[in-house]
Design a protein around this motif. Structure first.
Motif, mmCIF file in Angstrom:
data_model
loop_
_atom_site.group_PDB
_atom_site.id
_atom_site.type_symbol
_atom_site.label_atom_id
_atom_site.label_comp_id
_atom_site.label_asym_id
_atom_site.label_seq_id
_atom_site.Cartn_x
_atom_site.Cartn_y
_atom_site.Cartn_z
ATOM 1 N N ASP A 114 86.429 85.303 -39.042
ATOM 2 C CA ASP A 114 87.722 85.988 -39.059
ATOM 3 C C ASP A 114 87.644 87.466 -39.437
ATOM 4 O OD1 ASP A 114 89.313 83.032 -40.441
ATOM 5 O OD2 ASP A 114 89.111 83.681 -38.355
ATOM 6 N N TYR A 115 86.628 87.835 -40.203
ATOM 7 C CA TYR A 115 86.557 89.197 -40.720
ATOM 8 C C TYR A 115 85.239 89.838 -40.309
ATOM 9 C CZ TYR A 115 90.328 87.371 -43.555
ATOM 10 O OH TYR A 115 91.495 86.793 -43.954
ATOM 11 N N TRP A 116 85.312 91.095 -39.886
ATOM 12 C CA TRP A 116 84.144 91.799 -39.377
ATOM 13 C C TRP A 116 84.067 93.205 -39.955
ATOM 14 C CZ3 TRP A 116 80.546 89.673 -36.033
ATOM 15 C CH2 TRP A 116 80.881 88.432 -35.488
ATOM 16 N N GLY A 117 82.829 93.652 -40.223
ATOM 17 C CA GLY A 117 82.618 95.042 -40.540
ATOM 18 C C GLY A 117 82.462 95.845 -39.262
ATOM 19 N N LYS A 118 82.229 97.141 -39.417
ATOM 20 C CA LYS A 118 82.105 98.018 -38.257
ATOM 21 C C LYS A 118 80.679 98.121 -37.756
ATOM 22 C CE LYS A 118 86.219 100.729 -39.236
ATOM 23 N NZ LYS A 118 86.778 102.090 -39.456
ATOM 24 N N GLY A 119 79.727 97.633 -38.516
ATOM 25 C CA GLY A 119 78.355 97.576 -38.075
ATOM 26 C C GLY A 119 77.477 98.698 -38.585
ATOM 27 N N THR A 120 76.172 98.437 -38.564
ATOM 28 C CA THR A 120 75.164 99.437 -38.894
ATOM 29 C C THR A 120 74.039 99.305 -37.884
ATOM 30 O OG1 THR A 120 73.749 100.304 -40.680
ATOM 31 C CG2 THR A 120 73.952 97.920 -40.547
ATOM 32 N N LEU A 121 73.556 100.454 -37.383
ATOM 33 C CA LEU A 121 72.619 100.451 -36.269
ATOM 34 C C LEU A 121 71.178 100.355 -36.754
ATOM 35 C CD1 LEU A 121 72.288 100.721 -33.201
ATOM 36 C CD2 LEU A 121 72.158 103.208 -33.540
ATOM 37 N N VAL A 122 70.434 99.448 -36.140
ATOM 38 C CA VAL A 122 69.001 99.289 -36.407
ATOM 39 C C VAL A 122 68.242 99.582 -35.122
ATOM 40 C CG1 VAL A 122 67.194 97.625 -36.954
ATOM 41 C CG2 VAL A 122 69.336 97.611 -38.250
ATOM 42 N N SER A 123 67.266 100.485 -35.205
ATOM 43 C CA SER A 123 66.480 100.864 -34.040
ATOM 44 C C SER A 123 65.002 100.741 -34.377
ATOM 45 C CB SER A 123 66.806 102.298 -33.629
ATOM 46 O OG SER A 123 66.032 102.672 -32.513
ATOM 47 N N ILE A 124 64.298 99.896 -33.627
ATOM 48 C CA ILE A 124 62.887 99.632 -33.883
ATOM 49 C C ILE A 124 62.056 100.124 -32.711
ATOM 50 C CG2 ILE A 124 61.177 97.908 -34.516
ATOM 51 C CD1 ILE A 124 63.496 98.273 -36.528
ATOM 52 N N SER A 125 61.104 100.991 -33.000
ATOM 53 C CA SER A 125 60.248 101.540 -31.954
ATOM 54 C C SER A 125 58.881 100.856 -31.971
ATOM 55 C CB SER A 125 60.085 103.042 -32.141
ATOM 56 O OG SER A 125 59.532 103.316 -33.417
ATOM 57 N N SER A 126 58.286 100.787 -30.797
ATOM 58 C CA SER A 126 56.980 100.118 -30.675
ATOM 59 C C SER A 126 55.844 101.062 -30.992
ATOM 60 C CB SER A 126 56.822 99.549 -29.269
ATOM 61 O OG SER A 126 56.941 100.580 -28.328
#
Length: 126
Positions: A114-126
């Protein structure tokens, strides 16, 4: 009403670690399910890990053995420790919760939360 605010995302190389945090406004329901979901570019949002008010945890197969979900004693902060990160872990990570319901030993569909945050971005490079 529950407010959820994620933090801790960023860029990391494959094999590295990140720790995500979710600050939750105080909620007093005795039964709840809270967890992490993610959405990679061009893909649907998927469940990552959830934890019940009784401490039961569930993980998606793709993160088992690498990610650990936890919450602090006051249960106002949720964490996701991510180790051995892979490029396929790249996504926007969301904190989500439902009150008055258990997780029932699974990572619920996003429609159940029912409840959500706005998110946080995770970026993984090879």
């Amino acid at each position: 009403q529950v407010q959820l605010v994620e933090s801790g995302g960023g860029s990391e190389q494959a094999g590295g670690s990140l720790r995500l945090s979710c600050a939750a406004s105080e909620y007093t329901r005795s039964i709840y399910c809270i967890g992490w979901y993610r959405q990679a570019p061009g893909k649907e949002r998927e469940g990552v890990a959830t934890i019940d008010s009784d401490g039961s945890v569930t993980y998606a197969d793709s993160v088992k053995g690498r990610f650990t979900i936890s919450q602090d004693n006051a249960k106002n902060n949720l964490y996701l420790q991510m180790n051995s990160l892979k490029p396929e872990d790249t996504a926007m990570y969301y904190c989500a919760a439902v009150l008055g319901s258990w997780c029932y030993g699974q990572v619920p569909l996003e429609s159940a939360m029912d409840y959500w945050g706005k998110g946080t971005l995770v970026s993984i490079s090879s």
